[in-house]
Structures are given as C-alpha cells and as structure tokens.
Design a protein around this motif. Sequence first.
Motif, PDB file in Angstrom:
ATOM      1  N   SER A  59      53.189  45.645  38.093  1.00  0.00           N
ATOM      2  CA  SER A  59      53.144  46.278  39.404  1.00  0.00           C
ATOM      3  C   SER A  59      51.729  46.242  39.975  1.00  0.00           C
ATOM      4  N   GLY A  60      51.556  45.541  41.062  1.00  0.00           N
ATOM      5  CA  GLY A  60      50.261  45.461  41.727  1.00  0.00           C
ATOM      6  C   GLY A  60      49.352  44.373  41.204  1.00  0.00           C
ATOM      7  N   ARG A  61      49.371  44.120  39.918  1.00  0.00           N
ATOM      8  CA  ARG A  61      48.463  43.110  39.356  1.00  0.00           C
ATOM      9  C   ARG A  61      48.880  41.690  39.707  1.00  0.00           C
ATOM     10  N   ARG A  62      50.153  41.448  39.879  1.00  0.00           N
ATOM     11  CA  ARG A  62      50.606  40.102  40.244  1.00  0.00           C
ATOM     12  C   ARG A  62      49.963  39.677  41.571  1.00  0.00           C
ATOM     13  N   HIS A  63      49.987  40.569  42.529  1.00  0.00           N
ATOM     14  CA  HIS A  63      49.384  40.288  43.837  1.00  0.00           C
ATOM     15  C   HIS A  63      47.869  40.100  43.698  1.00  0.00           C
ATOM     16  N   ILE A  64      47.234  40.950  42.910  1.00  0.00           N
ATOM     17  CA  ILE A  64      45.789  40.823  42.699  1.00  0.00           C
ATOM     18  C   ILE A  64      45.475  39.509  41.997  1.00  0.00           C
ATOM     19  N   SER A  65      46.271  39.153  40.995  1.00  0.00           N
ATOM     20  CA  SER A  65      46.075  37.875  40.299  1.00  0.00           C
ATOM     21  C   SER A  65      46.117  36.721  41.287  1.00  0.00           C
ATOM     22  N   ASP A  66      47.085  36.773  42.187  1.00  0.00           N
ATOM     23  CA  ASP A  66      47.230  35.718  43.189  1.00  0.00           C
ATOM     24  C   ASP A  66      45.984  35.651  44.079  1.00  0.00           C
ATOM     25  N   TRP A  67      45.535  36.774  44.591  1.00  0.00           N
ATOM     26  CA  TRP A  67      44.388  36.812  45.503  1.00  0.00           C
ATOM     27  C   TRP A  67      43.068  36.516  44.816  1.00  0.00           C
ATOM     28  N   GLU A  68      42.957  36.844  43.551  1.00  0.00           N
ATOM     29  CA  GLU A  68      41.699  36.637  42.833  1.00  0.00           C
ATOM     30  C   GLU A  68      41.628  35.279  42.137  1.00  0.00           C
ATOM     31  N   GLY A  69      42.668  34.468  42.255  1.00  0.00           N
ATOM     32  CA  GLY A  69      42.663  33.145  41.640  1.00  0.00           C
ATOM     33  C   GLY A  69      42.986  33.160  40.161  1.00  0.00           C
ATOM     34  N   CYS A  70      43.637  34.205  39.719  1.00  0.00           N
ATOM     35  CA  CYS A  70      43.990  34.339  38.300  1.00  0.00           C
ATOM     36  C   CYS A  70      45.412  33.852  38.069  1.00  0.00           C
ATOM     37  N   THR A  71      45.617  32.590  38.369  1.00  0.00           N
ATOM     38  CA  THR A  71      46.900  31.930  38.167  1.00  0.00           C
ATOM     39  C   THR A  71      46.638  30.617  37.439  1.00  0.00           C
ATOM     40  N   VAL A  72      47.652  30.175  36.725  1.00  0.00           N
ATOM     41  CA  VAL A  72      47.501  28.959  35.936  1.00  0.00           C
ATOM     42  C   VAL A  72      48.845  28.229  35.928  1.00  0.00           C
ATOM     43  N   TYR A  73      48.803  26.913  35.906  1.00  0.00           N
ATOM     44  CA  TYR A  73      50.035  26.131  35.812  1.00  0.00           C
ATOM     45  C   TYR A  73      50.432  25.977  34.351  1.00  0.00           C
ATOM     46  N   LEU A  74      51.725  26.162  34.103  1.00  0.00           N
ATOM     47  CA  LEU A  74      52.280  25.995  32.762  1.00  0.00           C
ATOM     48  C   LEU A  74      53.573  25.205  32.847  1.00  0.00           C
ATOM     49  N   THR A  80      27.705  41.177  35.250  1.00  0.00           N
ATOM     50  CA  THR A  80      26.878  41.288  34.051  1.00  0.00           C
ATOM     51  C   THR A  80      27.535  42.148  32.978  1.00  0.00           C
ATOM     52  N   ASP A  81      28.618  42.813  33.329  1.00  0.00           N
ATOM     53  CA  ASP A  81      29.400  43.587  32.363  1.00  0.00           C
ATOM     54  C   ASP A  81      30.850  43.581  32.836  1.00  0.00           C
ATOM     55  N   HIS A  82      31.705  44.308  32.164  1.00  0.00           N
ATOM     56  CA  HIS A  82      33.136  44.284  32.488  1.00  0.00           C
ATOM     57  C   HIS A  82      33.512  45.256  33.607  1.00  0.00           C
ATOM     58  N   GLU A  83      32.575  46.038  34.087  1.00  0.00           N
ATOM     59  CA  GLU A  83      32.894  47.071  35.076  1.00  0.00           C
ATOM     60  C   GLU A  83      33.446  46.498  36.379  1.00  0.00           C
ATOM     61  N   ALA A  84      32.905  45.406  36.855  1.00  0.00           N
ATOM     62  CA  ALA A  84      33.404  44.812  38.108  1.00  0.00           C
ATOM     63  C   ALA A  84      34.857  44.373  37.942  1.00  0.00           C
ATOM     64  N   PHE A  85      35.170  43.788  36.808  1.00  0.00           N
ATOM     65  CA  PHE A  85      36.540  43.363  36.541  1.00  0.00           C
ATOM     66  C   PHE A  85      37.472  44.569  36.474  1.00  0.00           C
ATOM     67  N   ILE A  86      37.034  45.620  35.806  1.00  0.00           N
ATOM     68  CA  ILE A  86      37.840  46.835  35.672  1.00  0.00           C
ATOM     69  C   ILE A  86      38.118  47.455  37.040  1.00  0.00           C
ATOM     70  N   LYS A  87      37.172  47.411  37.947  1.00  0.00           N
ATOM     71  CA  LYS A  87      37.374  47.963  39.298  1.00  0.00           C
ATOM     72  C   LYS A  87      38.491  47.236  40.034  1.00  0.00           C
ATOM     73  N   VAL A  88      38.647  45.946  39.775  1.00  0.00           N
ATOM     74  CA  VAL A  88      39.675  45.159  40.452  1.00  0.00           C
ATOM     75  C   VAL A  88      41.003  45.233  39.712  1.00  0.00           C
ATOM     76  N   PHE A  89      40.993  45.071  38.397  1.00  0.00           N
ATOM     77  CA  PHE A  89      42.224  44.949  37.611  1.00  0.00           C
ATOM     78  C   PHE A  89      42.633  46.195  36.835  1.00  0.00           C
ATOM     79  N   GLY A  90      41.778  47.210  36.795  1.00  0.00           N
ATOM     80  CA  GLY A  90      42.130  48.478  36.164  1.00  0.00           C
ATOM     81  C   GLY A  90      41.807  48.595  34.694  1.00  0.00           C
TER      82      GLY A  90
END
Length: 100
Positions: free
Chosen positions: A32-47, A84-94
């Motif tokens: 819930s919510g992360r799928r959309h964020i993944s799409d917008w942040e470029g966190c998709t991969v072809y399989l 420089t740390d994981h905080e920026a990622f956590i702010k976006v992805f939780g």
Amino acid sequence: MQKKPSLYPEHRCYICKRELQNLHLHHIYPGSGRRHISDWEGCTVYLCPENHNMSNRSVHYDKDLLEGLQRDCQRRWEEREGATDHEAFIKVFGESFIRD
C-alpha cells in the motif's frame, strides 16, 4: 514532481539476463503506497515471468531474492540521490532495507 528514470533501465531480466518480449515490470517495494512510490522513484526492474512470479524461486516467493533486490535498489537510490546515510531513503519509503 517528475517521475525519475529507472535505476534498472536494461530491458532484460535482471536475474537471468534474458531479453524476452514478455518481460514483467516489477515494483521493488510493493504494498500500500509503496508501489506508487517505487514507480515514481525509479525502483522498478524487468523480470522474466519465471523470476517474477511463476516459480518458487521468483521474487514473489523467494524472500532472500526479494530482500537482496531491495537492498541493491536502496544502495542505487542512495547513490543517485547523494545520500550519506539511510535517513533520506527512510523519509521516502518508511524504512531501510539495509541492516547495518
């Protein structure tokens, strides 16, 4: 806000490297919510279908494979964003998927 390019731009299966017509676009951070964020942040991969969801060794059934992909994607995202740390990622992805 503009959609960012994929961190995995190659149009082939990330796992087996096969170039197929019927590749699936996998959102690396589902739910819930992360799928959309993944799409917008470029966190998709072809399989390929087998590595996406058609075998017990696919990302939807193999926890180790999924978690490895999530850690790799987080590292790529943090590098692209100059984090420089994981905080920026956590702010976006939780949460962070990298366990230090």
